[in-house]
Design a protein around this motif. Structure first.
Motif, mmCIF file in Angstrom:
data_model
loop_
_atom_site.group_PDB
_atom_site.id
_atom_site.type_symbol
_atom_site.label_atom_id
_atom_site.label_comp_id
_atom_site.label_asym_id
_atom_site.label_seq_id
_atom_site.Cartn_x
_atom_site.Cartn_y
_atom_site.Cartn_z
ATOM 1 N N PHE A 93 59.431 -44.394 55.611
ATOM 2 C CA PHE A 93 58.698 -43.871 54.455
ATOM 3 C C PHE A 93 57.480 -43.076 54.916
ATOM 4 C CE2 PHE A 93 55.804 -44.483 50.704
ATOM 5 C CZ PHE A 93 56.538 -43.688 49.834
ATOM 6 N N GLU A 94 56.798 -43.600 55.918
ATOM 7 C CA GLU A 94 55.637 -42.876 56.445
ATOM 8 C C GLU A 94 56.050 -41.539 57.046
ATOM 9 O OE1 GLU A 94 51.440 -44.285 57.955
ATOM 10 O OE2 GLU A 94 53.103 -45.213 59.034
ATOM 11 N N GLN A 95 57.178 -41.506 57.722
ATOM 12 C CA GLN A 95 57.666 -40.245 58.277
ATOM 13 C C GLN A 95 57.970 -39.233 57.168
ATOM 14 O OE1 GLN A 95 59.918 -42.420 62.066
ATOM 15 N NE2 GLN A 95 61.007 -40.851 60.923
ATOM 16 N N HIS A 96 58.519 -39.710 56.064
ATOM 17 C CA HIS A 96 58.800 -38.825 54.930
ATOM 18 C C HIS A 96 57.508 -38.272 54.329
ATOM 19 C CE1 HIS A 96 62.858 -40.626 55.024
ATOM 20 N NE2 HIS A 96 63.253 -39.615 54.274
ATOM 21 N N ILE A 97 56.485 -39.121 54.243
ATOM 22 C CA ILE A 97 55.197 -38.662 53.708
ATOM 23 C C ILE A 97 54.655 -37.525 54.562
ATOM 24 C CG2 ILE A 97 52.792 -39.292 53.264
ATOM 25 C CD1 ILE A 97 53.792 -42.180 52.771
ATOM 26 N N ILE A 98 54.679 -37.718 55.868
ATOM 27 C CA ILE A 98 54.163 -36.700 56.785
ATOM 28 C C ILE A 98 54.976 -35.418 56.675
ATOM 29 C CG2 ILE A 98 53.854 -36.143 59.231
ATOM 30 C CD1 ILE A 98 53.290 -39.189 59.642
ATOM 31 N N LEU A 99 56.299 -35.548 56.612
ATOM 32 C CA LEU A 99 57.163 -34.368 56.491
ATOM 33 C C LEU A 99 56.899 -33.639 55.182
ATOM 34 C CD1 LEU A 99 59.512 -32.644 57.582
ATOM 35 C CD2 LEU A 99 61.080 -34.242 56.433
ATOM 36 N N SER A 100 56.772 -34.385 54.096
ATOM 37 C CA SER A 100 56.486 -33.790 52.787
ATOM 38 C C SER A 100 55.228 -32.929 52.835
ATOM 39 C CB SER A 100 56.333 -34.897 51.739
ATOM 40 O OG SER A 100 55.785 -34.421 50.539
ATOM 41 N N GLU A 101 54.205 -33.433 53.487
ATOM 42 C CA GLU A 101 52.954 -32.682 53.598
ATOM 43 C C GLU A 101 53.126 -31.471 54.502
ATOM 44 O OE1 GLU A 101 49.912 -33.466 51.884
ATOM 45 O OE2 GLU A 101 51.491 -34.538 50.803
ATOM 46 N N GLN A 102 53.904 -31.615 55.566
ATOM 47 C CA GLN A 102 54.091 -30.515 56.504
ATOM 48 C C GLN A 102 54.827 -29.332 55.867
ATOM 49 O OE1 GLN A 102 56.099 -32.493 59.748
ATOM 50 N NE2 GLN A 102 54.185 -32.865 60.865
ATOM 51 N N VAL A 103 55.895 -29.643 55.110
ATOM 52 C CA VAL A 103 56.693 -28.561 54.518
ATOM 53 C C VAL A 103 56.212 -28.212 53.107
ATOM 54 C CG1 VAL A 103 58.710 -29.093 55.919
ATOM 55 C CG2 VAL A 103 58.485 -30.145 53.651
ATOM 56 N N GLN A 104 55.207 -28.969 52.627
ATOM 57 C CA GLN A 104 54.602 -28.734 51.317
ATOM 58 C C GLN A 104 55.634 -28.791 50.184
ATOM 59 O OE1 GLN A 104 52.162 -25.189 51.461
ATOM 60 N NE2 GLN A 104 50.970 -25.943 53.191
ATOM 61 N N LYS A 105 56.371 -29.912 50.186
ATOM 62 C CA LYS A 105 57.358 -30.151 49.135
ATOM 63 C C LYS A 105 57.178 -31.583 48.618
ATOM 64 C CE LYS A 105 60.578 -26.772 50.999
ATOM 65 N NZ LYS A 105 61.938 -26.473 51.528
ATOM 66 N N PRO A 106 57.321 -31.785 47.300
ATOM 67 C CA PRO A 106 57.102 -33.115 46.711
ATOM 68 C C PRO A 106 58.156 -34.125 47.141
ATOM 69 C CG PRO A 106 57.958 -31.591 45.077
ATOM 70 C CD PRO A 106 57.659 -30.774 46.289
ATOM 71 N N MET A 107 57.857 -35.398 46.883
ATOM 72 C CA MET A 107 58.766 -36.474 47.247
ATOM 73 C C MET A 107 59.343 -37.154 46.017
ATOM 74 S SD MET A 107 57.652 -38.604 50.606
ATOM 75 C CE MET A 107 56.525 -39.678 49.754
ATOM 76 N N VAL A 108 60.640 -37.485 46.080
ATOM 77 C CA VAL A 108 61.275 -38.312 45.070
ATOM 78 C C VAL A 108 61.489 -39.689 45.698
ATOM 79 C CG1 VAL A 108 63.601 -37.466 45.662
ATOM 80 C CG2 VAL A 108 63.187 -38.564 43.452
ATOM 81 N N ILE A 109 61.060 -40.737 44.968
ATOM 82 C CA ILE A 109 60.889 -42.055 45.575
ATOM 83 C C ILE A 109 61.687 -43.130 44.843
ATOM 84 C CG2 ILE A 109 59.177 -43.859 46.066
ATOM 85 C CD1 ILE A 109 57.112 -41.582 46.315
ATOM 86 N N HIS A 110 62.379 -43.936 45.639
ATOM 87 C CA HIS A 110 63.077 -45.144 45.189
ATOM 88 C C HIS A 110 62.115 -46.304 45.394
ATOM 89 C CE1 HIS A 110 66.720 -47.893 45.134
ATOM 90 N NE2 HIS A 110 65.901 -48.637 45.867
ATOM 91 N N ASN A 111 61.801 -47.032 44.328
ATOM 92 C CA ASN A 111 60.813 -48.109 44.418
ATOM 93 C C ASN A 111 61.347 -49.356 43.715
ATOM 94 O OD1 ASN A 111 58.328 -49.556 44.650
ATOM 95 N ND2 ASN A 111 57.782 -48.911 42.579
#
Length: 216
Positions: A93-111
């Motif tokens: 999940f942390e890797q996805h957060i970092i990637l989202s910020e790097q490519v400047q695209k929002p995240m869709v999350i399963h919680n």
């Protein structure tokens, strides 16, 4: 109207399709379709009996496809306390957060039963990109916690009526997820519970999540 989150590869436009692992591993996205965007990520269910090293080919595929112009979101990623391997889920999940910020695209999350962890990650990273918890079924108090933290909510037919009523229209999204229902069917079901949903500006939502070359 926009189908905000679906696993149906043949979903009609406009829709955001979450791509499965087998397609991602090929690192070859489906053919371009106007009004169709894709989400790329590793679902927490895919961490079952896996280590980060075992998942590295799939993660590499996510990273390689994340910058593609038809990819409009990162995910479906997230946390699921009903599944094992939480340490791997946390790391991914942390890797996805970092990637989202790097490519400047929002995240869709399963919680699933992980809101406290989700909010802790949110506080730690202070992301600029939008986060959306999909398939939200929680009660109004939980919804308000997420909304106050800057996290949007996406609903399908199974949702808490009071939460649907309370969610601001500009923070509310509609999805089919893995249902056989059409997005029109989902919308009709939610509209019956909240008539003011007819005031939602779906064209603005499409403009928010889709680059101009993908919009209808």
């Amino acid at each position: 109207m926009l189908d905000f989150h679906t696993h149906n590869l043949n979903a009609p436009a406009p829709a955001i399709i979450s791509l499965p692992a087998d397609i991602l591993l090929k690192q070859q996205l489906p053919d371009f379709r106007a009004g169709i965007g894709y989400a790329v990520g590793i679902h927490p269910w895919d961490t079952k009996d896996q280590t980060l090293e075992m998942l590295s080919p799939l993660w590499e595929a996510v990273v390689c496809t994340a910058s593609h112009p038809t990819v409009v979101m990162i995910g479906e990623t997230g946390l699921d306390a009903l599944r094992d391997n939480m340490n791997v889920q946390f790391a991914l999940f942390e890797q996805h957060i970092i990637l989202s910020e790097q490519v400047q695209k929002p995240m869709v999350i399963h919680n699933v039963r992980s809101t406290h962890h989700l909010l802790a990650f949110r506080r730690r990273h202070r992301p600029k990109q939008r986060w959306v918890v999909h398939g939200f079924r929680g009660k109004p108090l939980q919804a308000q916690q997420l909304l106050d933290a800057g996290i949007d909510l996406s609903f399908s037919v199974h949702c808490h009526p009071a939460t649907l009523q309370a969610c601001p229209l500009n923070r509310l999204h509609i999805e089919t997820d893995d249902s056989a229902l059409s997005i029109s069917d989902v919308y009709a079901s939610l509209l019956a519970q909240r008539p003011s949903l007819s005031d939602k500006d779906f064209s603005a939502e499409i403009a928010t999540f889709f680059p101009k070359n993908l919009a209808i």
